[in-house]
Write an enzyme that holds these catalytic residues in place. Structure first.
Site, PDB file in Angstrom:
ATOM      1  N   LYS A 174     -35.506  34.056  42.455  1.00 15.97           N
ATOM      2  CA  LYS A 174     -34.160  34.462  42.874  1.00 15.97           C
ATOM      3  C   LYS A 174     -33.210  34.334  41.680  1.00 15.97           C
ATOM      4  CE  LYS A 174     -30.309  32.851  45.681  1.00 15.97           C
ATOM      5  NZ  LYS A 174     -29.350  31.921  45.180  1.00 15.97           N
ATOM      6  N   LYS A 221     -37.796  12.612  40.241  1.00 11.20           N
ATOM      7  CA  LYS A 221     -37.497  12.000  38.938  1.00 11.20           C
ATOM      8  C   LYS A 221     -37.614  10.476  38.990  1.00 11.20           C
ATOM      9  CE  LYS A 221     -33.474  13.980  38.162  1.00 11.20           C
ATOM     10  NZ  LYS A 221     -32.242  14.587  37.696  1.00 11.20           N
ATOM     11  N   LYS A 254     -27.631  31.008  38.810  1.00 11.82           N
ATOM     12  CA  LYS A 254     -27.136  30.228  37.675  1.00 11.82           C
ATOM     13  C   LYS A 254     -28.044  29.033  37.418  1.00 11.82           C
ATOM     14  CE  LYS A 254     -23.069  29.365  39.543  1.00 11.82           C
ATOM     15  NZ  LYS A 254     -22.728  30.422  40.491  1.00 11.82           N
TER      16      LYS A 254
HETATM   17  P1  ADP Z   1     -25.915  30.925  42.153  1.00 10.05           P
HETATM   18  O1  ADP Z   1     -27.219  30.871  42.912  1.00 10.05           O
HETATM   19  O2  ADP Z   1     -26.056  31.726  40.915  1.00 10.05           O
HETATM   20  O3  ADP Z   1     -25.338  29.558  41.901  1.00 10.05           O
HETATM   21  P2  ADP Z   1     -23.872  31.138  44.122  1.00 10.05           P
HETATM   22  O4  ADP Z   1     -24.581  30.088  44.904  1.00 10.05           O
HETATM   23  O5  ADP Z   1     -22.587  30.792  43.481  1.00 10.05           O
HETATM   24  O6  ADP Z   1     -24.894  31.716  43.040  1.00 10.05           O
HETATM   25  O7  ADP Z   1     -23.704  32.414  45.067  1.00 10.05           O
HETATM   26  C1  ADP Z   1     -22.499  33.090  45.378  1.00 10.05           C
HETATM   27  C2  ADP Z   1     -22.818  34.176  46.379  1.00 10.05           C
HETATM   28  O8  ADP Z   1     -23.738  35.122  45.832  1.00 10.05           O
HETATM   29  C3  ADP Z   1     -23.478  33.668  47.678  1.00 10.05           C
HETATM   30  O9  ADP Z   1     -23.004  34.395  48.787  1.00 10.05           O
HETATM   31  C4  ADP Z   1     -24.949  33.917  47.456  1.00 10.05           C
HETATM   32  O10 ADP Z   1     -25.647  34.066  48.655  1.00 10.05           O
HETATM   33  C5  ADP Z   1     -24.917  35.199  46.634  1.00 10.05           C
HETATM   34  N1  ADP Z   1     -26.078  35.238  45.729  1.00 10.05           N
HETATM   35  C6  ADP Z   1     -26.292  34.465  44.657  1.00 10.05           C
HETATM   36  N2  ADP Z   1     -27.455  34.777  44.048  1.00 10.05           N
HETATM   37  C7  ADP Z   1     -27.995  35.776  44.771  1.00 10.05           C
HETATM   38  C8  ADP Z   1     -29.193  36.555  44.665  1.00 10.05           C
HETATM   39  N3  ADP Z   1     -30.066  36.354  43.678  1.00 10.05           N
HETATM   40  N4  ADP Z   1     -29.427  37.493  45.583  1.00 10.05           N
HETATM   41  C9  ADP Z   1     -28.541  37.711  46.565  1.00 10.05           C
HETATM   42  N5  ADP Z   1     -27.393  37.043  46.726  1.00 10.05           N
HETATM   43  C10 ADP Z   1     -27.114  36.077  45.841  1.00 10.05           C
END
Ligand code: ADP
Ligand code: TRP
Length: 331
Positions: free
Chosen positions: A200, A119, A203
């Site tokens: 993947k 950016k 959020k």
């Molecule tokens: P996000 O990517 O939505 O911000 P988080 O980082 O809060 O999710 O992830 C919380 C938990 O869920 C972690 O242990 C992460 O590895 C798992 N997780 C999040 N998204 C996925 C996904 N698409 N596939 C598998 N595990 C996931």
């Protein structure tokens, strides 16, 4: 003595199917074999969530999510990170054993720096010290309970490796095992749950299927999954379709084979495929959603469960800090 499994979820937004299959379900599966300590990583969330109302609500949402998914608070020590001050004391101690260069290599920090670069912003723009030192707090979360295994998605493996590095520097310095070295436990089958757009599910990409959405919203979300422009008649390859990848999470081989056949035969449009996906997703999520709604209707009872968990957790945490302080000469 049974081995210890530990994991935490950051309350930074609505739980989605990726969290459920990548974190919650495998962690609950491990409670059959391990003594489990599962928690809400609310101080981790503070790095990015500055709105008190939102953070407060998300903490309860994630806690209720664990319970609705089947966590038994009698069996699992279930608590909020913020209720265990010993974690922050251990963090301060671990800081003294953490190379700054190690933090520079953390994926989340590197990604933030890169984004700033793209950016044209200052490399450190918007990066607070909580984000920069995130892996040290996470190491403390893990190490404080003498954890053997840490069930996480693939994206978190680097953090566990950093916890190993940090614990090893402590042990090497004192010439004995002061801290236990944890191991990551990644469920290979569904290590990465795909999102609505095939990337993947996360959020941060806005491509999630929420875990507790009302039935109608769930259906609408599933109908919005991105597909290619193949016509109804064309045979389709299930292995190239995120609808099928998601379907596999909710079904056994019998249903999977039948659905794969419909893909390959042609004559099934994407609309039909999504309807079939919705059917199996809703079948699994309906009872969880009902339990979630019931738990959220009584927040004081939920808070009580978390407080009781913290009461059980604190003596264990205090013992680790005491052991470390003794080894360090601060006793
Ligand atoms: P996000 O990517 O939505 O911000 P988080 O980082 O809060 O999710 O992830 C919380 C938990 O869920 C972690 O242990 C992460 O590895 C798992 N997780 C999040 N998204 C996925 C996904 N698409 N596939 C598998 N595990 C996931
Ligand atoms: N960093 C993890 C995540 O983003 C959450 C977390 C915090 C965690 N402390 C932990 C996971 C300790 C496992 C163990 O998903």
């Amino acid at each position: 003595m049974r081995k210890i499994s530990l994991t935490g979820i950051k309350p930074t937004g609505s739980l989605h199917i990726g969290n459920y299959f990548g974190a919650i379900k495998p962690a609950l599966e491990l409670t059959k074999e391990y003594d489990a300590r599962y928690f809400i990583a609310d101080y981790h969330a503070l790095n990015t969530m500055k709105d008190p109302k939102e953070l407060n609500a998300t903490i309860r949402h994630v806690a209720a999510g664990w319970l609705a998914a089947g966590l038994d608070p009698e069996k699992v020590i279930f608590y909020r990170q913020s209720a265990i001050p010993e974690i922050f004391e251990l963090t301060a101690m671990l800081m003294a054993f953490t190379a700054k260069g190690l933090m520079n290599r953390a994926h989340a920090y590197k990604a933030a720096v890169q984004e700033n670069g793209e950016k044209g912003d200052d490399t450190d723009a918007g990066i607070n010290m909580g984000l920069y030192t995130y892996p040290v707090l996470m190491a403390a979360d893990i190490i404080i309970f003498d954890s053997d295994v840490v069930p996480v998605g693939k994206d978190q493996v680097q953090h566990i490796e950093m916890a190993q590095d940090i614990a090893q520097s402590v042990n090497a310095n004192y010439g004995k095992q002061v801290l236990k070295i944890p191991q990551p436990a990644v469920q290979e089958d569904f290590a990465v749950v795909p999102g609505m757009d095939g990337r993947k599910m996360s959020k941060s990409y806005g491509n999630t299927i929420p875990l507790f959405a009302p039935e109608k919203t769930l259906q609408k979300t599933i109908m919005r999954i991105v597909t290619n422009s193949q016509s109804v008649e064309e045979p389709k390859n299930p292995d190239e379709s995120q609808i099928f990848q998601l379907y596999k999470l909710f079904t056994q081989s019998g249903e999977q084979d039948a659905f794969a056949k419909r893909y390959r035969a042609g004559g099934m449009g994407w609309g039909d495929a999504k309807e079939e996906l919705f059917r199996v997703v809703n079948r699994e999520l309906s009872p969880i959603r009902e339990r979630y709604d019931a738990i959220m209707a009584d927040i004081p009872a939920l808070d009580k469960i978390l407080e009781q968990g913290a009461e059980r957790a604190r003596p264990i945490a205090a013992a680790t800090v005491k052991r470390f302080r003794k080894a360090a000469g601060i006793d």
